[in-house]
Design a protein around this motif. Structure first.
Motif, short mmCIF file in Angstrom:
data_model
loop_
_atom_site.label_atom_id
_atom_site.label_comp_id
_atom_site.label_asym_id
_atom_site.label_seq_id
_atom_site.Cartn_x
_atom_site.Cartn_y
_atom_site.Cartn_z
N LEU A 134 37.57 27.12 27.77
CA LEU A 134 38.74 27.35 26.91
C LEU A 134 39.60 28.49 27.44
O LEU A 134 39.07 29.48 27.92
CB LEU A 134 38.30 27.73 25.49
N GLU A 136 42.45 31.35 26.43
CA GLU A 136 43.02 32.02 25.27
C GLU A 136 44.48 31.58 25.17
O GLU A 136 45.16 31.40 26.16
CB GLU A 136 42.96 33.54 25.45
N LEU A 195 39.81 30.15 40.33
CA LEU A 195 41.13 30.37 39.73
C LEU A 195 41.67 31.74 40.14
O LEU A 195 42.84 31.89 40.51
CB LEU A 195 41.05 30.27 38.20
N ILE A 199 45.09 32.82 42.44
CA ILE A 199 46.14 33.77 42.03
C ILE A 199 46.28 34.88 43.07
O ILE A 199 47.41 35.24 43.46
CB ILE A 199 45.84 34.36 40.63
N ASN A 236 51.42 30.86 40.23
CA ASN A 236 52.50 31.78 39.88
C ASN A 236 52.13 33.21 40.28
O ASN A 236 51.14 33.75 39.79
CB ASN A 236 52.79 31.74 38.38
N ARG A 394 57.25 38.45 36.49
CA ARG A 394 56.89 37.04 36.23
C ARG A 394 58.00 36.07 36.63
O ARG A 394 57.92 34.89 36.32
CB ARG A 394 56.52 36.85 34.76
C1 UDX Z 1 40.30 31.74 31.85
C2 UDX Z 1 40.01 30.32 32.37
O1 UDX Z 1 41.26 29.70 32.70
C3 UDX Z 1 39.25 29.51 31.33
O2 UDX Z 1 38.91 28.24 31.86
C4 UDX Z 1 37.99 30.28 30.95
O3 UDX Z 1 37.27 29.58 29.94
C5 UDX Z 1 38.32 31.67 30.48
O4 UDX Z 1 39.08 32.36 31.48
P1 UDX Z 1 42.04 32.83 30.17
O5 UDX Z 1 41.34 34.12 30.43
O6 UDX Z 1 42.39 32.46 28.78
O7 UDX Z 1 41.17 31.61 30.75
O8 UDX Z 1 43.41 32.90 31.01
P2 UDX Z 1 44.11 32.06 32.18
O9 UDX Z 1 45.07 31.12 31.61
O10 UDX Z 1 43.10 31.52 33.12
O11 UDX Z 1 44.94 33.23 32.89
C6 UDX Z 1 44.27 34.35 33.44
C7 UDX Z 1 45.22 35.33 34.04
O12 UDX Z 1 45.78 34.83 35.24
C8 UDX Z 1 46.41 35.77 33.18
O13 UDX Z 1 46.58 37.16 33.31
C9 UDX Z 1 47.59 35.05 33.79
O14 UDX Z 1 48.80 35.71 33.60
C10 UDX Z 1 47.18 35.02 35.26
N1 UDX Z 1 47.81 33.92 36.00
C11 UDX Z 1 47.53 32.64 35.68
C12 UDX Z 1 48.66 34.23 37.04
O15 UDX Z 1 48.92 35.40 37.36
N2 UDX Z 1 49.22 33.20 37.74
C13 UDX Z 1 48.96 31.90 37.46
O16 UDX Z 1 49.50 31.03 38.15
C14 UDX Z 1 48.09 31.61 36.39
#
Ligand code: UDX
Length: 435
Positions: A134, A136, A195, A199, A236, A394
């Motif tokens: 999930l 947030e 992930l 980034i 991003n 951003r």
């Molecule tokens: C993450 C995982 O995506 C999710 O599967 C797991 O269960 C919990 O951790 P979350 O912490 O809610 O979810 O945030 P996510 O949407 O993954 O973003 C994480 C961070 O990466 C944010 O600070 C966001 O701004 C940054 N981000 C995301 C980027 O800088 N660039 C992007 O392209 C995507």
């Protein structure tokens, strides 16, 4: 469904149909399930375990100082479940959904539950590790639309039981993978570490773009994202990733690799790039303002991403500390997360709106891409700010457009400092004439 939490306040709130956290869609869902009787909450694990067939454990697994995972709450929950099961007859399945290091379910949870319940795996007990993915801000949607359900089963019967539960829950076929518990535990860490790597990779490319005249990370990311082997998501560039999962899980996986004797270098590099990325935003402000002492800085966005009030490991928290230490005066605005930051930094200034946050400042830094920030017009920045330095971490603003005004310095991460070409031409003409 019976929910358990040791925090009486939270239990009380849920029973009164109030969501204890900010999460879009959760309040309505909670109100519905509590009203129709499908969910009630208690503080005693025993009551919940005796009144159910499956227990999902989703307690926190925070970072230790070493970067490793603190399993204190997992152990405590296992002990409570074991004690409760002593009083219960029939088969019971224990499912770990907390993010835990490989080996935890079989080597820690199972023995604790067995010891305190006096029961054994297979005969009366089942164990599965079932990581959740999930996000947030979109957690409610993600619960009902999982890209994958991973079942790490301690034995076949446990896996069958959990698979039947999910088939009934979704009422349709869902992508599901059955593996052993250690693999399931690693899948969660690997998922988040990948992930985070994506980034940090795109942030590295952004930093390279900034040193190549006219190159732009947005186009580079778009182009490489079309390659199906790479994919368009998580491309991003920004001030770095934050939140309660990615930074913590990356640290935990690196610590785990070290513990099992593997000297890894990639995960450490991903964390380092992330730290530096936030520092870059600070340096950009420092360089463009020459000094930070007594300068007024506005931070637009405090949450680690839009749609949440979460500020754990958010770039905003580090930036406030650095600017404070440099003697700057900080004003911030966020539509959801100001309460959380107030607990850490009660002394800084909190604006009532995004535009008010800009009044009289020397530098505005856009950190979180909330929808309402996209609506701020260039004229607002111009009329309200004292000195016009805008750092768009951003990339939601058109920095070329903004920089048409001679007094405006607009910096979008991942491209060279914007120079308006038409302005350059007219300047060149003037120079020619003077000659
Ligand atoms: C993450 C995982 O995506 C999710 O599967 C797991 O269960 C919990 O951790 P979350 O912490 O809610 O979810 O945030 P996510 O949407 O993954 O973003 C994480 C961070 O990466 C944010 O600070 C966001 O701004 C940054 N981000 C995301 C980027 O800088 N660039 C992007 O392209 C995507």
């Amino acid at each position: 469904m019976i929910g358990v939490d040791v925090d009486e306040n939270k239990v009380e709130m849920v029973n009164q149909r109030k969501s204890p956290i900010f999460e879009p869609g959760l309040q309505d869902l909670l109100a519905k399930v509590v009203r129709d009787g499908s969910l009630r909450c208690v503080t005693q694990t025993e009551k919940a375990v005796i009144g159910s067939d499956i227990t999902f454990v989703s307690v926190g697994t925070p970072s230790l100082r070493s970067g490793g995972t603190d399993l204190r709450f997992v152990r405590a929950a296992a002990k409570d479940i074991g004690r409760a099961l002593r009083e219960k007859s029939g088969y019971h399945l224990v499912v770990i959904t907390s993010t835990v290091t490989p080996g935890t379910t079989e080597s820690i949870v199972q023995p604790i539950v067995e010891e305190h319940s006096g029961k054994r795996l297979c005969e009366h007990l089942g164990f599965c590790m079932n990581p959740e993915f999930l996000r947030e801000g979109t957690a409610v949607h993600d619960v009902f639309h999982p890209h994958l359900v991973v079942i790490g089963e301690c034995d076949r019967r446990s896996g069958d039981q959990l698979e039947r539960f999910y088939q009934a829950f979704f009422d349709k076929k869902i992508p599901l993978m059955r593996v052993n518990p250690k693999t399931a535990e690693l899948i969660k860490y690997a998922n988040n570490a990948f992930l985070a790597t994506k980034i940090s990779f795109v942030n590295t490319i952004a930093n390279i773009c900034e040193r190549i005249p006219d190159a732009d990370v947005i186009s580079v990311a778009k182009a490489i994202g079309i390659d199906p082997r790479i994919g368009p998501h998580f491309m991003n560039a920004g001030a770095g990733f934050g939140g309660s999962c990615l930074p913590k899980d990356l640290r935990a996986l690196a610590a785990f690799a070290k513990r099992i004797g593997y000297r890894e270098t990639l995960l450490k590099a991903v964390s380092e790039v992330n730290e530096n990325q936030c520092r870059r935003v600070y340096e950009l402000a420092r360089r463009n303002l020459r000094t930070l002492k007594d300068k007024r800085i506005a931070l637009l966005g405090l949450a680690f991403k839009p749609g949440t009030d979460e500020t754990r490991d958010a770039p905003s928290i580090k930036l406030i500390r650095w600017f404070k230490n440099a003697g700057s005066k900080i004003r911030v605005y966020d539509p959801a997360a100001m309460k959380n930051v107030m607990r850490i930094y009660p002394e800084i200034s909190y604006a009532a709106s995004a535009t008010k946050c800009l009044d009289g400042v020397d530098c505005a830094i856009l950190l979180t891409e909330w929808e309402e920030f996209r609506k701020i017009k260039p004229e607002e920045f111009l009329s309200r700010m004292r000195t016009h330095v805008l750092i768009d971490a951003r990339r939601i603003y058109d920095s070329v457009q903004y920089s048409k005004n001679m007094h405006f310095v607009a910096i979008g991460l991942g491209r060279t400092k914007t120079r308006d070409k038409s302005r350059e031409c007219s300047r060149r003409k003037i120079t020619t004439r003077v000659k």
